[in-house]
Design an enzyme around this catalytic site. Structure first.
Site, PDB file in Angstrom:
ATOM      1  N   ILE A  30      39.081  24.100  31.779  1.00  0.00           N
ATOM      2  CA  ILE A  30      38.249  24.406  32.578  1.00  0.00           C
ATOM      3  C   ILE A  30      38.724  26.453  32.701  1.00  0.00           C
ATOM      4  O   ILE A  30      37.837  27.002  33.089  1.00  0.00           O
ATOM      5  CB  ILE A  30      38.693  24.106  34.268  1.00  0.00           C
ATOM      6  CG1 ILE A  30      39.416  24.009  34.216  1.00  0.00           C
ATOM      7  CG2 ILE A  30      37.572  23.075  34.358  1.00  0.00           C
ATOM      8  CD1 ILE A  30      40.487  23.958  35.704  1.00  0.00           C
ATOM      9  N   ASN A  85      51.963  22.647  24.800  1.00  0.00           N
ATOM     10  CA  ASN A  85      53.151  22.979  25.012  1.00  0.00           C
ATOM     11  C   ASN A  85      53.467  21.316  25.658  1.00  0.00           C
ATOM     12  O   ASN A  85      53.268  20.352  26.043  1.00  0.00           O
ATOM     13  CB  ASN A  85      52.812  23.639  26.546  1.00  0.00           C
ATOM     14  CG  ASN A  85      51.419  24.855  26.012  1.00  0.00           C
ATOM     15  OD1 ASN A  85      51.992  24.844  24.891  1.00  0.00           O
ATOM     16  ND2 ASN A  85      50.899  25.400  26.842  1.00  0.00           N
ATOM     17  N   GLN A  92      54.397  24.202  29.575  1.00  0.00           N
ATOM     18  CA  GLN A  92      53.518  22.855  29.854  1.00  0.00           C
ATOM     19  C   GLN A  92      53.210  22.383  32.100  1.00  0.00           C
ATOM     20  O   GLN A  92      54.029  22.412  32.679  1.00  0.00           O
ATOM     21  CB  GLN A  92      54.488  21.488  29.898  1.00  0.00           C
ATOM     22  CG  GLN A  92      52.508  20.108  29.859  1.00  0.00           C
ATOM     23  CD  GLN A  92      53.605  19.041  29.857  1.00  0.00           C
ATOM     24  OE1 GLN A  92      54.797  18.859  29.187  1.00  0.00           O
ATOM     25  NE2 GLN A  92      53.059  17.711  28.669  1.00  0.00           N
ATOM     26  N   HIS A  98      48.213  16.448  26.574  1.00  0.00           N
ATOM     27  CA  HIS A  98      47.052  17.136  25.839  1.00  0.00           C
ATOM     28  C   HIS A  98      47.112  18.362  24.624  1.00  0.00           C
ATOM     29  O   HIS A  98      48.489  19.193  24.316  1.00  0.00           O
ATOM     30  CB  HIS A  98      46.408  18.206  26.413  1.00  0.00           C
ATOM     31  CG  HIS A  98      46.875  19.028  27.561  1.00  0.00           C
ATOM     32  ND1 HIS A  98      47.988  18.393  28.643  1.00  0.00           N
ATOM     33  CD2 HIS A  98      47.040  20.217  27.126  1.00  0.00           C
ATOM     34  CE1 HIS A  98      48.497  19.919  28.431  1.00  0.00           C
ATOM     35  NE2 HIS A  98      48.567  20.620  28.395  1.00  0.00           N
TER      36      HIS A  98
HETATM   37  P1  AMP Z   1      49.216  23.449  29.815  1.00  0.00           P
HETATM   38  O1  AMP Z   1      49.435  22.060  30.370  1.00  0.00           O
HETATM   39  O2  AMP Z   1      49.686  24.460  29.612  1.00  0.00           O
HETATM   40  O3  AMP Z   1      48.773  23.206  28.182  1.00  0.00           O
HETATM   41  O4  AMP Z   1      47.755  23.335  30.523  1.00  0.00           O
HETATM   42  C1  AMP Z   1      46.643  23.239  31.300  1.00  0.00           C
HETATM   43  C2  AMP Z   1      45.097  23.550  31.141  1.00  0.00           C
HETATM   44  O5  AMP Z   1      44.482  22.470  30.865  1.00  0.00           O
HETATM   45  C3  AMP Z   1      44.851  24.598  31.284  1.00  0.00           C
HETATM   46  O6  AMP Z   1      44.233  25.453  30.287  1.00  0.00           O
HETATM   47  C4  AMP Z   1      44.319  24.181  32.398  1.00  0.00           C
HETATM   48  O7  AMP Z   1      43.088  25.561  32.487  1.00  0.00           O
HETATM   49  C5  AMP Z   1      43.647  23.078  31.932  1.00  0.00           C
HETATM   50  N1  AMP Z   1      43.104  22.262  32.921  1.00  0.00           N
HETATM   51  C6  AMP Z   1      43.649  21.629  34.319  1.00  0.00           C
HETATM   52  N2  AMP Z   1      42.973  20.550  34.855  1.00  0.00           N
HETATM   53  C7  AMP Z   1      41.414  21.329  33.862  1.00  0.00           C
HETATM   54  C8  AMP Z   1      40.377  20.347  33.907  1.00  0.00           C
HETATM   55  N3  AMP Z   1      40.564  19.403  35.668  1.00  0.00           N
HETATM   56  N4  AMP Z   1      39.654  19.876  33.466  1.00  0.00           N
HETATM   57  C9  AMP Z   1      39.460  20.836  32.043  1.00  0.00           C
HETATM   58  N5  AMP Z   1      40.678  21.632  31.970  1.00  0.00           N
HETATM   59  C10 AMP Z   1      41.872  21.543  32.790  1.00  0.00           C
END
Ligand code: AMP
Ligand code: ZN
Length: 115
Positions: A30, A85, A92, A98
């Site tokens: 997103i 991460n 993270q 993910h």
């Molecule tokens: P990280 O935990 O730092 O590796 O990154 C989490 C990622 O999830 C970030 O890049 C957010 O923009 C993404 N994110 C969080 N919620 C959503 C969602 N509902 N749909 C798509 N991406 C998401």
């Protein structure tokens, strides 16, 4: 249970899935750092990479490759970064496994919020 990726996995939150197999699915991030930035997410809740079962490796690789092939057709790119991460200290935010697929194009700068 408030895990956002579990809710997406179960269909409790609607999202456009790019690709899915038995154990993983992919969606667009997103808050993309480049056009086509996608996430490959485990269907089951695992906090991070170390918690994944070893026998999920094939499905993970397949989901990454298929997702790349699909998004490449929609939004062409020359290269990509894979980013994962693990734990807060490593950036993270969502505590459900993910892997980021970040398309890279010549001359395009990233606005990375990832780490
Ligand atoms: P990280 O935990 O730092 O590796 O990154 C989490 C990622 O999830 C970030 O890049 C957010 O923009 C993404 N994110 C969080 N919620 C959503 C969602 N509902 N749909 C798509 N991406 C998401
Ligand atoms: Zn979860």
């Amino acid at each position: 249970m408030e895990c956002i990726f579990c809710k997406i996995s179960k269909g409790e939150i609607k999202s456009r899935k790019i690709y899915e197999n038995k154990n993983f699915f992919s969606i667009f991030d997103i808050n993309p750092v480049s056009e086509g930035h996608s996430l490959v997410i485990s269907k089951e809740h695992f906090e991070n990479f170390l918690d994944l079962r070893n026998n999920l490796g094939d499905d993970l690789i397949e989901c990454v490759k298929e997702t790349i092939s699909i998004i490449k057709k929609e939004k062409p790119f020359e290269g990509f970064n894979l980013v994962n991460n693990n734990s807060e200290v490593a950036g993270q935010i969502v505590k459900h496994f993910h892997l980021h697929i970040i398309p890279r194009r010549k001359g395009e700068k990233l606005k990375s919020h990832l780490f």
